[in-house]
Write an enzyme that holds these catalytic residues in place. Structure first.
Site, PDB file in Angstrom:
ATOM      1  N   TYR A 111     -50.726  44.213 -31.234  1.00 46.66           N
ATOM      2  CA  TYR A 111     -52.134  44.066 -31.138  1.00 46.66           C
ATOM      3  C   TYR A 111     -52.823  45.112 -29.882  1.00 46.66           C
ATOM      4  O   TYR A 111     -53.674  45.602 -30.086  1.00 46.66           O
ATOM      5  CB  TYR A 111     -52.482  42.610 -31.044  1.00 46.66           C
ATOM      6  CG  TYR A 111     -54.102  42.521 -30.810  1.00 46.66           C
ATOM      7  CD1 TYR A 111     -54.989  42.907 -31.964  1.00 46.66           C
ATOM      8  CD2 TYR A 111     -54.564  42.102 -29.564  1.00 46.66           C
ATOM      9  CE1 TYR A 111     -56.384  42.943 -31.672  1.00 46.66           C
ATOM     10  CE2 TYR A 111     -55.980  42.107 -29.513  1.00 46.66           C
ATOM     11  CZ  TYR A 111     -56.884  42.116 -30.404  1.00 46.66           C
ATOM     12  OH  TYR A 111     -58.211  41.986 -30.377  1.00 46.66           O
TER      13      TYR A 111
ATOM     14  N   GLY B 103     -67.255  36.153 -37.673  1.00 44.91           N
ATOM     15  CA  GLY B 103     -66.923  36.356 -36.215  1.00 44.91           C
ATOM     16  C   GLY B 103     -67.690  37.246 -35.524  1.00 44.91           C
ATOM     17  O   GLY B 103     -68.997  37.542 -35.811  1.00 44.91           O
ATOM     18  N   ILE B 104     -67.205  38.247 -34.853  1.00 46.99           N
ATOM     19  CA  ILE B 104     -67.917  39.344 -33.900  1.00 46.99           C
ATOM     20  C   ILE B 104     -68.688  40.221 -34.744  1.00 46.99           C
ATOM     21  O   ILE B 104     -69.733  40.696 -34.482  1.00 46.99           O
ATOM     22  CB  ILE B 104     -66.994  39.769 -33.041  1.00 46.99           C
ATOM     23  CG1 ILE B 104     -66.306  38.912 -31.860  1.00 46.99           C
ATOM     24  CG2 ILE B 104     -67.625  41.168 -32.321  1.00 46.99           C
ATOM     25  CD1 ILE B 104     -65.145  39.734 -31.189  1.00 46.99           C
ATOM     26  N   GLY B 105     -67.959  40.639 -35.796  1.00 40.32           N
ATOM     27  CA  GLY B 105     -68.718  41.833 -36.712  1.00 40.32           C
ATOM     28  C   GLY B 105     -69.861  41.210 -37.132  1.00 40.32           C
ATOM     29  O   GLY B 105     -71.143  41.750 -37.332  1.00 40.32           O
TER      30      GLY B 105
ATOM     31  N   THR C 263     -67.958  47.499 -39.516  1.00 45.55           N
ATOM     32  CA  THR C 263     -66.919  47.184 -40.445  1.00 45.55           C
ATOM     33  C   THR C 263     -66.311  45.678 -39.923  1.00 45.55           C
ATOM     34  O   THR C 263     -66.411  45.433 -38.892  1.00 45.55           O
ATOM     35  CB  THR C 263     -65.766  48.060 -40.104  1.00 45.55           C
ATOM     36  OG1 THR C 263     -65.245  48.163 -38.731  1.00 45.55           O
ATOM     37  CG2 THR C 263     -66.170  49.738 -40.333  1.00 45.55           C
ATOM     38  N   GLY C 264     -65.719  45.173 -40.797  1.00 50.60           N
ATOM     39  CA  GLY C 264     -65.106  43.732 -40.617  1.00 50.60           C
ATOM     40  C   GLY C 264     -66.248  42.797 -40.199  1.00 50.60           C
ATOM     41  O   GLY C 264     -66.009  42.033 -39.357  1.00 50.60           O
ATOM     42  N   SER C 265     -67.567  42.857 -41.062  1.00 50.53           N
ATOM     43  CA  SER C 265     -68.618  41.972 -40.599  1.00 50.53           C
ATOM     44  C   SER C 265     -68.930  40.949 -41.381  1.00 50.53           C
ATOM     45  O   SER C 265     -70.171  40.488 -41.478  1.00 50.53           O
ATOM     46  CB  SER C 265     -69.799  42.972 -40.393  1.00 50.53           C
ATOM     47  OG  SER C 265     -69.969  43.917 -41.638  1.00 50.53           O
ATOM     48  N   THR C 266     -67.952  40.382 -42.145  1.00 48.81           N
ATOM     49  CA  THR C 266     -68.398  39.248 -42.931  1.00 48.81           C
ATOM     50  C   THR C 266     -68.610  37.576 -41.952  1.00 48.81           C
ATOM     51  O   THR C 266     -68.867  36.703 -42.605  1.00 48.81           O
ATOM     52  CB  THR C 266     -67.308  38.986 -44.345  1.00 48.81           C
ATOM     53  OG1 THR C 266     -66.074  39.083 -43.500  1.00 48.81           O
ATOM     54  CG2 THR C 266     -67.630  39.991 -45.033  1.00 48.81           C
TER      55      THR C 266
ATOM     56  N   SER D 150     -60.424  45.405 -26.739  1.00 50.00           N
ATOM     57  CA  SER D 150     -60.258  43.930 -26.387  1.00 50.00           C
ATOM     58  C   SER D 150     -59.557  44.189 -24.962  1.00 50.00           C
ATOM     59  O   SER D 150     -58.887  45.407 -24.573  1.00 50.00           O
ATOM     60  CB  SER D 150     -59.164  43.412 -27.348  1.00 50.00           C
ATOM     61  OG  SER D 150     -58.519  42.533 -26.594  1.00 50.00           O
TER      62      SER D 150
END
Length: 264
Positions: free
Chosen positions: A154, A18-20, A13-16, A141
């Site tokens: 966060y 950065g870390i993803g 998820t959220g992989s477009t 995190s």
């Protein structure tokens, strides 16, 4: 150590970016069929295309869906009904004075950073348990353990992630399915560059800004630099493999020694 994820299907998820994106690339290089997720159709398709170009022969599926919503989760499950490896990476962060965080923002951080992963885990975990194999990971995190004064909303959400991953690991006990959290430390991504420049002089060149940020705001880091996304991905790929079959219910640190403790 040879990690072979051939015939496994992963959703990151959220992989477009950065870390993803780094995790999706690492899983694809290990042979997994990878679902790349973002909210927009165009950006998700572009990220999937980039990954396919980086890893020739990779089987990449774009999964455009807003996973912070119930409808978005349903869309993802419709596109990828059977997942062997679920990486709950989607997350948001921003610096904010604690007394300026209103109810809506508290709810938004819980919806995006916690509940999105809970929904997908609830959807995919039963199938994994039936097949006697599955890997669920929540990207947490260092802020889950060392709450930063400038973004406690966060930190709260990432502390919750540690709790839910441990709880789901108990739900999957004895089935061959593992559930873990990966505690990422300060990492070099585009989003983090923006965050760094919220806290240090925007006129500084990036290398100087990074050093100033680590010196002034993250002095306890033993690495004394930002972590590269690929370094987080290496841990995730290992935990996704057969080699990590005895590691479950854990919070594994890739934090550069930031958290000053032997255990999380």
């Amino acid at each position: 150590m040879l990690i072979d994820l051939t015939d496994r299907t992963a959703l990151v998820t959220g992989s477009t970016q950065g870390i993803g994106a780094a995790i999706a690339t690492g899983l694809a290089r290990a042979g997994a069929r990878v679902g790349v997720n973002g909210r927009g159709e165009e950006s998700t398709a572009a990220a999937a295309k980039r990954l396919a170009e980086q890893v020739p022969g990779a089987h990449v599926i774009p999964v455009a869906a807003d996973l912070a919503t119930e409808d978005g989760a349903a869309t993802a499950v419709e596109k990828l009904p059977d997942v062997d490896i679920l990486i709950n990476n989607l997350g948001i962060f921003e610096s904010r004075p604690p007394l300026d965080i209103d109810d809506a923002e508290w709810r938004r951080y819980f919806e995006v950073n916690v509940l999105a992963g809970v929904r997908l885990t609830r959807a995919y975990l039963p199938g994994m348990m039936e097949r006697s194999f599955g890997r669920v990971q929540f990207i947490a995190s260092d802020s889950a353990v060392a709450i930063p004064a400038e973004m406690i909303q966060y930190g709260m959400s990432k502390t919750a992630v540690l709790a839910v991953s441990r709880g789901f690991a108990k739900a999957a006990a004895g089935t061959g399915v593992t559930v873990n959290s990966v505690i990422a430390g300060p990492t070099h991504t585009g989003g983090v560059e923006d965050f760094v420049y919220q806290l240090v002089d925007r006129d500084l060149p990036w290398d100087e800004a990074q050093r100033a940020f680590m010196r002034e705001h993250r002095p306890q880091s033993l690495l004394q630099r930002l972590i590269e996304p690929e370094e987080i991905a290496n841990m995730v790929v290992y935990l996704s493999s057969e080699h990590a079959s005895a590691t479950t219910g854990g919070a594994l640190r890739v934090d550069g020694g930031y958290v000053d403790a032997i255990l999380p």
